[in-house]
Design an enzyme around this catalytic site. Sequence first.
Site, PDB file in Angstrom:
ATOM      1  CG  HIS A 149      30.109 -84.370 -41.706  1.00 49.85           C
ATOM      2  ND1 HIS A 149      30.892 -84.414 -40.572  1.00 49.85           N
ATOM      3  CD2 HIS A 149      30.374 -83.173 -42.295  1.00 49.85           C
ATOM      4  CE1 HIS A 149      31.597 -83.298 -40.479  1.00 49.85           C
ATOM      5  NE2 HIS A 149      31.303 -82.534 -41.518  1.00 49.85           N
ATOM      6  CD  GLU A 150      29.133 -81.804 -45.704  1.00 48.94           C
ATOM      7  OE1 GLU A 150      28.769 -80.605 -45.709  1.00 48.94           O
ATOM      8  OE2 GLU A 150      30.228 -82.149 -45.245  1.00 48.94           O
ATOM      9  CG  HIS A 153      27.994 -78.971 -41.257  1.00 47.22           C
ATOM     10  ND1 HIS A 153      28.615 -78.473 -40.131  1.00 47.22           N
ATOM     11  CD2 HIS A 153      28.953 -79.699 -41.920  1.00 47.22           C
ATOM     12  CE1 HIS A 153      29.880 -78.872 -40.106  1.00 47.22           C
ATOM     13  NE2 HIS A 153      30.103 -79.625 -41.172  1.00 47.22           N
ATOM     14  CD  GLU A 206      33.723 -79.651 -39.945  1.00 51.69           C
ATOM     15  OE1 GLU A 206      33.693 -80.860 -40.228  1.00 51.69           O
ATOM     16  OE2 GLU A 206      33.171 -78.781 -40.639  1.00 51.69           O
TER      17      GLU A 206
END
Length: 277
Positions: A149-150, A153, A206
């Site tokens: 997820h990070e 980004h 997100e």
Amino acid sequence: MCQLCHAKSSPWAGRRGFLLAAGALAAGPVLAQVDVGDASGLRKLVPADQLEHAATQQYSQMLEQARAKRALAPESHPQVQHLRAIAKRLIPHAARWNDRARKWQWEVNLIGSQQINAFCMPGGKIAFYTGILDKLKLTDDETAMVMGHEMAHALREHARARIAKSQGTGALLSLGAQLFGLGQLGDLAANVGTQLITLKFSRDDEVEADLVGLELAARGGYHPDASVTLWEKMAKAGGGNVPGFLSTHPTGPDRIKRLQENVPKVKGLYQQATGRR
């Protein structure tokens, strides 16, 4: 004969189909199993090199501060080695989402803190806090989902887009680039370097990070169902006092439902990576 019928009967049809397929293979994200569309065009208004340089500087300063407080986990720490082993399985799949990632100097570090937090700064600078691992008792699969997820980004360059949006309209930024050159925008990127750790992304950012991270982890051989259990744990951790991670990564039923809907799309990637059926 109509053009469509002629195309189907042409001896070149098979070769044309092969060439189109080859073009799709070269396109990377086109073959993605999750659908997140194109990355924001606004990101191009902030020079990537400048922002990644600012991120590297901030990351180094953060590590120095943690080291001074004896909060930076040493290379031999089991959790550090564990995190780096997970990253080693995810990073090879990063370039399909952003070709710049091939040249990034990836780093993964662990900071001793009770905060439930983790992030990946532009250029591939990853940090986990011990709080997110210990308090949530994350499995390897769930840890991979956080990391994916990070990383997403950074790969989707959400920070570049958010900085552009926060500084003004695209027209104003374009005008600034024409009047002052890219150096002016480079200064802009450097000035917001200190905000990169706590930058709050949009709801759309997100969603993208959830889905791209899900696919990254699945390609790395981590079970897709862990994306759901991770955010269920996050929701429970919210309680009355919202952890730092949840202040910038809000959770909720919609988020979990979206992940549940997308898990089947990447199951094949997971099975391919692990040799399971």
